[in-house]
Design an enzyme around this catalytic site. Sequence first.
Site, PDB file in Angstrom:
ATOM      1  N   GLY A 170     -87.412 -50.115  -6.540  1.00  0.00           N
ATOM      2  CA  GLY A 170     -86.248 -50.716  -6.402  1.00  0.00           C
ATOM      3  C   GLY A 170     -85.722 -51.494  -7.343  1.00  0.00           C
TER       4      GLY A 170
ATOM      5  CG  ASP B 171     -95.387 -46.585 -12.454  1.00  0.00           C
ATOM      6  OD1 ASP B 171     -95.522 -45.665 -13.504  1.00  0.00           O
ATOM      7  OD2 ASP B 171     -94.157 -47.064 -12.034  1.00  0.00           O
TER       8      ASP B 171
ATOM      9  N   GLY C 299     -86.650 -49.615 -11.052  1.00  0.00           N
ATOM     10  CA  GLY C 299     -87.635 -48.607 -11.246  1.00  0.00           C
ATOM     11  C   GLY C 299     -87.826 -47.737  -9.940  1.00  0.00           C
TER      12      GLY C 299
ATOM     13  CB  VAL D  37     -85.992 -56.673 -10.323  1.00  0.00           C
ATOM     14  CG1 VAL D  37     -86.261 -58.203 -10.384  1.00  0.00           C
ATOM     15  CG2 VAL D  37     -87.072 -55.831  -9.775  1.00  0.00           C
TER      16      VAL D  37
ATOM     17  CG  LEU E 182     -83.917 -60.027 -13.598  1.00  0.00           C
ATOM     18  CD1 LEU E 182     -84.968 -60.979 -13.013  1.00  0.00           C
ATOM     19  CD2 LEU E 182     -83.675 -60.757 -14.638  1.00  0.00           C
ATOM     20  N   GLY E 183     -83.773 -55.476 -13.767  1.00  0.00           N
ATOM     21  CA  GLY E 183     -84.383 -54.199 -14.105  1.00  0.00           C
ATOM     22  C   GLY E 183     -84.378 -53.295 -12.837  1.00  0.00           C
TER      23      GLY E 183
ATOM     24  CE  LYS F  19     -90.300 -55.174  -7.193  1.00  0.00           C
ATOM     25  NZ  LYS F  19     -90.054 -54.564  -8.248  1.00  0.00           N
TER      26      LYS F  19
END
Length: 824
Positions: free
Chosen positions: A544, A654, A541, A546, A538-539, A560
């Site tokens: 970590g 963040d 960063g 996801v 899913l993404g 995650k």
Amino acid sequence: MGNFLFIYITHLPTSVAATMAAETSVCQEIPSIIMLFLLCLSSTAVEPRSSLSRGSHLSVEDASDVLTSQDNTFTCGFYNVKGANAYWFAIWYTHSMEKTTVWMANREKPVNDRGSRLTLRRDGAMVLTDVDGSTAWQTNPTSTEVDSADLLNSGNLVLRDRNGKILWQSFDYPTDTLLPNQTFTNSKQLTTGIGKYMFGSGYFSLFFDENNVLTLTYRGPEISSIYWPSPDCSTIFECGRTNYNSSRVAVLDDMGKFVSSDGLQFGASDMGVGIKGLLKMDFDGNLTLYSLNVSTGLWVVTWEALIKLCNVHGLCGRNGVCEYTPSPRCSCPPHFEPTDSTDWGKGCKPKFERTCKDSHFVELTHVDYYGFDINYTQAISLQQCRQLCLGDCRCQAFSYRLDGKGWCYTKSSLFNGYKSPAFLGNLYLRLPKEIQTTEPTNLNASGHVCSINMINTTEILPSYHTNNQRSTFVFLYSFALAIGAFEIPILVLGWWLLFRKQGVPDLVEDGYRTISSQFRNFSYAELKGATRKFKEVLGSGGFGVVYKGTLEDARVVAVKRLGDEVIQGEEGFWAEVSTIGKINHMNLVRMWGFCWEAKHRLLVYKFLENGSLDKHLFSTSFLGWKDRFRVAYGTARGLAYLHHECLEWVIHCDIKPENILLDNKYEPKISDFGLAKLSQRGVTGSQVSRIRGTKGYMAPEWAMNLPITAKVDVYSYGVVILELVKGIRLSDWAVNDSGEPESELNRFVSLARGRFRKGEKSWVDEIVDPRLRGNFSRNQAASIIEVGISCVEEDRNKRPTMESVAQVLLACEDETAICAPENK
């Protein structure tokens, strides 16, 4: 015998380990262990202690780890409100039913339920530390001559040297309570809590003012106002006080009599020898004297400063009105509504825009607001008084007395409102002419009424009634507790031995506590299957990657996987899980569980259908204006909760569109907040060990090596909401008119500030995302831009708090409303 058994059992783990190595099953050892445990239960009980020697401590994890005064009247230790992971180091009455607190060390900073402790250090300082080792409170000043901490029969916690000389005492630092023989001087004050079981400092205080007179004062975020002695007294002497004293001292004696140097005297209705009492500033602003019924543990009110609670100023906030129906309650005038229905101290807000022109008035019978008089005039008619108000743009209402003297008071602000048939006058509320009032002028017509939480004995203790049914229940309940006290330790001991045999680390105890709460402990194999071997990303960063997954119960989740650079060892992981588990808000992503297995560290969140904000803001699939405003307001609420309300007071570090997720209704949910470094309110200095954040959204203090506070999130949020308006990345760089590189953010802010100074409004259409094709609220857009500009100030002291930002945007929910940010 009892001492011998105690020594034997403290050495038990070593002998058990040796025996277990020789046996094939731990179960063979359990019967002998049970016998030893039962013998230990029959041994002599440990006497309560009233003193803490230098170098020793009290632990939050042991409820019996307390100090008790020698006469058993007071107890000192960690105080907890049931159901909350928040602990205060406090002193309370031992025999009151719900441990009525009389003093708190850390009322503003509760500590965690694991690892926190109160230590009398060898250097003489008494220090309260939280689970992470940070200092939540300590005695000041300290002395290396301190030998012990003692809880006296008076309820006074003292630090003494070897000769018994007191070097520090809790009596010098009262919170909301004054005990018998505790002197009250000009350097002290009693301050209310925020509410029932909410111990942070409230807005009502008792202290000696500059006239040497004991006063009750409301000191809120907008106004300060003395309400006792009564402002209606023409002189101090009329109220039975004198300011011809320089000592400024008062005391409540053992008999229940209170005497002050300003002439104030009163006594308990049951005044006499042996009374156990206290004088308390209740959170509703009243000063009350209580006596304890030792046989029932209940408190009885024996004196009150104010019989009529509506005389307390600030109780119903701006524009609110206090009335008796028959108990006190807050109401809103016609065409007003509560600012916050859960907190009437925030008052009422108008449903209309105030104007100086075309005004008319609504009569509110027997209503008045104390103070804020622009002028007062005697012997004029009602019509003349009305014209005085119409002629002054500042006038929001006027009060006219019906006592035959024709007194007229015009009001610039509406605070301290009350309604009483005893008030011989009416208030005339100024409204825009276009509002046609067809409803009666009764305050109830607004439909917004809320009872005031009156302070009585139930505020300190719940009511208690004895009958046969309750006696039977108490007997059965006590019997069950006795059986539980017998069985549970045996089960825990067997569980400990079993896991020790299998080589599980000591930290599993913490894990067991977490598993048994609201989280679920997923196995790695279960999450590997749910994510189809971590197939759908899913993404990703800084914290970590996801993955999307589906659990066996068909719930869709986001898993995650935390990187090694984020979580260092088990303790870091458990700190992370503990933080997230205690945080819950509709604008924060909710965690459902976790996995800690071998080297795997994973967190399981609710899956949000619409993904992250950046995918809808910086692509062809752009958001409509209503959704953008919803994101701005919801994100502000989530951050305000993190900064001001939740137990851990988290700084996110963040904030960016990628960390703002959207559900199926485009309600924003902030993610990754649990991975930020925790920050304690009131701490100066950086609480973050390394630079975090994303370029373009990071506040200047990161690069300047300044202490990191919640204002770094305010800056990042400002960038995000300006991007919501503009529809592009303001973190990108462009070339200015001079041919030099300049960030889009600086260009935007510079242009917007210039237009605001000139008072221009038409430029909003030119600056808002053209993809909206003019379908947006100009008022909301202008307000968001102005809020965003204030958030990205280089000087962090000029940035607003997230709480004030949320309040401003709430006022803008109505697209026709004109609102502006508060300067905080």
